[in-house]
Motif scaffolding. Structure first.
Motif, PDB file in Angstrom:
ATOM      1  N   LEU A   1     120.615 109.271  31.295  1.00 55.21           N
ATOM      2  CA  LEU A   1     122.020 108.949  31.059  1.00 55.21           C
ATOM      3  C   LEU A   1     122.364 109.241  29.605  1.00 55.21           C
ATOM      4  CD1 LEU A   1     122.482 105.622  33.064  1.00 55.21           C
ATOM      5  CD2 LEU A   1     122.682 108.004  33.822  1.00 55.21           C
ATOM      6  N   ASP A   2     123.500 109.898  29.410  1.00 52.90           N
ATOM      7  CA  ASP A   2     123.904 110.352  28.081  1.00 52.90           C
ATOM      8  C   ASP A   2     125.265 109.768  27.737  1.00 52.90           C
ATOM      9  OD1 ASP A   2     123.629 112.340  25.751  1.00 52.90           O
ATOM     10  OD2 ASP A   2     125.571 112.876  26.607  1.00 52.90           O
ATOM     11  N   LEU A   3     125.368 109.207  26.539  1.00 50.99           N
ATOM     12  CA  LEU A   3     126.634 108.620  26.094  1.00 50.99           C
ATOM     13  C   LEU A   3     127.068 109.329  24.812  1.00 50.99           C
ATOM     14  CD1 LEU A   3     128.402 106.091  27.051  1.00 50.99           C
ATOM     15  CD2 LEU A   3     127.550 105.003  24.987  1.00 50.99           C
ATOM     16  N   SER A   4     127.587 110.529  24.965  1.00 51.87           N
ATOM     17  CA  SER A   4     128.018 111.322  23.819  1.00 51.87           C
ATOM     18  C   SER A   4     129.517 111.264  23.598  1.00 51.87           C
ATOM     19  CB  SER A   4     127.603 112.794  24.001  1.00 51.87           C
ATOM     20  OG  SER A   4     126.215 112.927  24.036  1.00 51.87           O
ATOM     21  N   ARG A   5     130.280 111.086  24.672  1.00 47.61           N
ATOM     22  CA  ARG A   5     131.733 111.164  24.633  1.00 47.61           C
ATOM     23  C   ARG A   5     132.352 109.938  25.284  1.00 47.61           C
ATOM     24  NH1 ARG A   5     129.435 116.128  25.661  1.00 47.61           N
ATOM     25  NH2 ARG A   5     130.357 117.964  24.629  1.00 47.61           N
ATOM     26  N   ARG A   6     133.614 109.701  24.985  1.00 50.01           N
ATOM     27  CA  ARG A   6     134.322 108.594  25.623  1.00 50.01           C
ATOM     28  C   ARG A   6     134.346 108.757  27.145  1.00 50.01           C
ATOM     29  NH1 ARG A   6     139.136 106.586  21.644  1.00 50.01           N
ATOM     30  NH2 ARG A   6     138.129 107.113  19.670  1.00 50.01           N
ATOM     31  N   ASP A   7     134.413 110.023  27.580  1.00 53.52           N
ATOM     32  CA  ASP A   7     134.452 110.289  29.009  1.00 53.52           C
ATOM     33  C   ASP A   7     133.183 109.827  29.717  1.00 53.52           C
ATOM     34  OD1 ASP A   7     136.672 111.561  28.063  1.00 53.52           O
ATOM     35  OD2 ASP A   7     136.159 113.550  28.803  1.00 53.52           O
ATOM     36  N   ASP A   8     132.098 109.636  28.977  1.00 56.72           N
ATOM     37  CA  ASP A   8     130.818 109.232  29.581  1.00 56.72           C
ATOM     38  C   ASP A   8     130.731 107.732  29.852  1.00 56.72           C
ATOM     39  OD1 ASP A   8     129.866 111.875  29.291  1.00 56.72           O
ATOM     40  OD2 ASP A   8     129.097 111.466  27.277  1.00 56.72           O
ATOM     41  N   ILE A   9     131.552 106.945  29.190  1.00 53.51           N
ATOM     42  CA  ILE A   9     131.342 105.497  29.160  1.00 53.51           C
ATOM     43  C   ILE A   9     131.427 104.871  30.549  1.00 53.51           C
ATOM     44  CG2 ILE A   9     132.248 103.305  28.289  1.00 53.51           C
ATOM     45  CD1 ILE A   9     133.110 104.851  25.742  1.00 53.51           C
ATOM     46  N   ALA A  10     132.492 105.162  31.279  1.00 49.57           N
ATOM     47  CA  ALA A  10     132.678 104.522  32.591  1.00 49.57           C
ATOM     48  C   ALA A  10     131.552 104.888  33.556  1.00 49.57           C
ATOM     49  CB  ALA A  10     134.031 104.918  33.168  1.00 49.57           C
ATOM     50  N   ASP A  11     131.123 106.149  33.538  1.00 45.99           N
ATOM     51  CA  ASP A  11     130.067 106.579  34.452  1.00 45.99           C
ATOM     52  C   ASP A  11     128.748 105.908  34.114  1.00 45.99           C
ATOM     53  OD1 ASP A  11     128.694 107.882  36.409  1.00 45.99           O
ATOM     54  OD2 ASP A  11     128.937 109.895  35.609  1.00 45.99           O
ATOM     55  N   VAL A  12     128.403 105.873  32.821  1.00 45.44           N
ATOM     56  CA  VAL A  12     127.160 105.204  32.419  1.00 45.44           C
ATOM     57  C   VAL A  12     127.213 103.736  32.810  1.00 45.44           C
ATOM     58  CG1 VAL A  12     125.777 104.460  30.434  1.00 45.44           C
ATOM     59  CG2 VAL A  12     126.624 106.817  30.553  1.00 45.44           C
ATOM     60  N   GLU A  13     128.345 103.093  32.580  1.00 48.82           N
ATOM     61  CA  GLU A  13     128.480 101.670  32.897  1.00 48.82           C
ATOM     62  C   GLU A  13     128.267 101.417  34.388  1.00 48.82           C
ATOM     63  OE1 GLU A  13     131.092  98.272  30.898  1.00 48.82           O
ATOM     64  OE2 GLU A  13     132.296  99.817  31.866  1.00 48.82           O
ATOM     65  N   SER A  14     128.809 102.283  35.237  1.00 39.71           N
ATOM     66  CA  SER A  14     128.650 102.081  36.668  1.00 39.71           C
ATOM     67  C   SER A  14     127.205 102.299  37.105  1.00 39.71           C
ATOM     68  CB  SER A  14     129.578 103.008  37.445  1.00 39.71           C
ATOM     69  OG  SER A  14     129.184 104.371  37.297  1.00 39.71           O
ATOM     70  N   ARG A  15     126.513 103.206  36.450  1.00 49.13           N
ATOM     71  CA  ARG A  15     125.144 103.532  36.849  1.00 49.13           C
ATOM     72  C   ARG A  15     124.119 102.465  36.419  1.00 49.13           C
ATOM     73  NH1 ARG A  15     124.018 109.369  37.851  1.00 49.13           N
ATOM     74  NH2 ARG A  15     126.019 110.462  37.963  1.00 49.13           N
ATOM     75  N   VAL A  16     124.454 101.667  35.422  1.00 46.06           N
ATOM     76  CA  VAL A  16     123.521 100.624  34.969  1.00 46.06           C
ATOM     77  C   VAL A  16     123.994  99.229  35.384  1.00 46.06           C
ATOM     78  CG1 VAL A  16     122.735 102.019  33.027  1.00 46.06           C
ATOM     79  CG2 VAL A  16     124.582 100.359  32.677  1.00 46.06           C
ATOM     80  N   ALA A  17     124.991  99.164  36.253  1.00 41.55           N
ATOM     81  CA  ALA A  17     125.594  97.880  36.609  1.00 41.55           C
ATOM     82  C   ALA A  17     124.571  96.904  37.179  1.00 41.55           C
ATOM     83  CB  ALA A  17     126.732  98.095  37.602  1.00 41.55           C
ATOM     84  N   HIS A  18     123.558  97.418  37.869  1.00 39.85           N
ATOM     85  CA  HIS A  18     122.575  96.528  38.484  1.00 39.85           C
ATOM     86  C   HIS A  18     121.242  96.547  37.767  1.00 39.85           C
ATOM     87  CE1 HIS A  18     125.411  95.964  41.741  1.00 39.85           C
ATOM     88  NE2 HIS A  18     125.477  97.264  41.928  1.00 39.85           N
ATOM     89  N   VAL A  19     121.225  97.100  36.577  1.00 37.64           N
ATOM     90  CA  VAL A  19     119.981  97.143  35.791  1.00 37.64           C
ATOM     91  C   VAL A  19     119.769  95.817  35.077  1.00 37.64           C
ATOM     92  CG1 VAL A  19     118.784  98.242  33.853  1.00 37.64           C
ATOM     93  CG2 VAL A  19     120.069  99.647  35.477  1.00 37.64           C
ATOM     94  N   SER A  20     118.587  95.268  35.206  1.00 38.61           N
ATOM     95  CA  SER A  20     118.256  94.019  34.528  1.00 38.61           C
ATOM     96  C   SER A  20     117.791  94.309  33.107  1.00 38.61           C
ATOM     97  CB  SER A  20     117.156  93.277  35.290  1.00 38.61           C
ATOM     98  OG  SER A  20     116.733  92.122  34.594  1.00 38.61           O
ATOM     99  N   VAL A  21     118.360  93.609  32.146  1.00 39.95           N
ATOM    100  CA  VAL A  21     117.981  93.770  30.742  1.00 39.95           C
ATOM    101  C   VAL A  21     117.184  92.536  30.317  1.00 39.95           C
ATOM    102  CG1 VAL A  21     118.842  93.884  28.378  1.00 39.95           C
ATOM    103  CG2 VAL A  21     119.919  95.250  30.178  1.00 39.95           C
ATOM    104  N   ARG A  22     115.943  92.763  29.903  1.00 41.36           N
ATOM    105  CA  ARG A  22     115.097  91.675  29.437  1.00 41.36           C
ATOM    106  C   ARG A  22     114.530  92.041  28.064  1.00 41.36           C
ATOM    107  NH1 ARG A  22     110.533  90.400  31.754  1.00 41.36           N
ATOM    108  NH2 ARG A  22     110.123  92.484  32.601  1.00 41.36           N
ATOM    109  N   LEU A  23     114.892  91.257  27.079  1.00 38.11           N
ATOM    110  CA  LEU A  23     114.462  91.537  25.710  1.00 38.11           C
ATOM    111  C   LEU A  23     113.623  90.375  25.152  1.00 38.11           C
ATOM    112  CD1 LEU A  23     117.828  93.049  24.471  1.00 38.11           C
ATOM    113  CD2 LEU A  23     115.722  94.285  24.961  1.00 38.11           C
TER     114      LEU A  23
END
Length: 264
Positions: A242-264
């Motif tokens: 997943l690449d976040l280079s442009r504003r146009d990328d934001i919505a698509d990246v957000e939808s693709r990681v919507a169910h990703v669990s983040v554990r830090l």
């Protein structure tokens, strides 16, 4: 096993700052875009870099060195808020945005004398690729299968066609070319692996970063530093990045990681 990663997050974000399809952005996303903040872009309940850090921790990384600009209070504040327990986060300052090899060289003192991964701060890599790279010995580059990038990434095929191509023999690097022309794409062939700036390095790479000359655009390029190394392994990997280079990328990246669990 490699347990340190360097994340390049110093870029100027020129394409991100440019106007694009921003009507769907939240106020926080629009503010981050206007400043060129890619790694700190709000994506769902997290920032983009949080997904990267979580994936690196899943792959066994316990220390992350984030390359930032001299003014990086926003990064510091975010890390304090995260209070991560799975990995330690440090910063290395690149004084001027002079290219990816220069950015990596600025992390030399923080990294020390151990092997490490290098990743882009505006990319999210598949866990399988990160795990494969943490287990290599010596200098290595991840060679992504073009068809899987096209099928599983948010990056249009025409943008992928401009990424660096890898030439290898017996999984040993013998050449790379950035922004290939149509003729060069044909010469390398459809099966040529694509570089997405995912590397495993020995500390010897820092000397290579210091010895190369600026490219035609006046920057010190990581491709040139890699080509200056001897015996670089090419690790074949598949999957989407997943690449976040442009504003146009934001919505698509957000939808693709919507169910990703983040554990830090």
């Amino acid at each position: 096993m490699i347990n340190t990663a360097v994340i390049l997050a110093r870029g100027l974000g020129t394409r991100m700052r440019a106007e694009g399809q921003s009507s769907s952005l939240t106020a926080g996303q629009a503010a981050a875009a206007s400043l060129g903040y890619k790694a700190l872009m709000p994506i769902g309940a997290h920032r983009l870099i949080d997904y990267s850090l979580s994936a690196l921790a899943d792959a066994g990384v316990t220390r992350a060195v984030v390359v930032v600009a001299p003014e990086h209070e926003a990064f510091k504040a975010h890390v304090r808020e995260l209070a991560p327990s799975r990995l330690r986060i440090e910063f290395a300052v690149q004084d001027e945005a002079l290219g990816t090899a220069n950015a990596l060289a600025s992390a030399e003192k923080a990294v020390g004398e151990e092997p490490f991964l290098m990743v882009n701060g505006d990319n999210l890599y598949p866990l399988e690729a990160l795990e494969a790279m943490t287990h290599v010995s010596g200098n290595a580059i991840a060679g992504f299968e073009r068809s899987s990038l096209v099928a599983q990434s948010n990056i249009p095929a025409e943008r992928i066609a401009a990424f660096a191509l890898i030439r290898h023999a017996d999984n040993r690097l013998i050449g790379m070319i950035e922004k290939p022309s149509e003729a060069e794409l044909a010469e390398y062939g459809e099966s040529a692996p694509v570089s997405m700036n995912l590397f495993a390095f020995e500390p010897t790479v820092f000397e290579a970063c210091r010895t190369i000359k600026p490219s035609a655009r006046g920057e010190y390029e990581i491709v040139d530093a890699v080509l200056a190394l001897e015996n670089v392994q090419v690790v074949p990997v598949s999957g989407g990045v997943l690449d976040l280079s442009r504003r146009d990328d934001i919505a698509d990246v957000e939808s693709r990681v919507a169910h990703v669990s983040v554990r830090l």
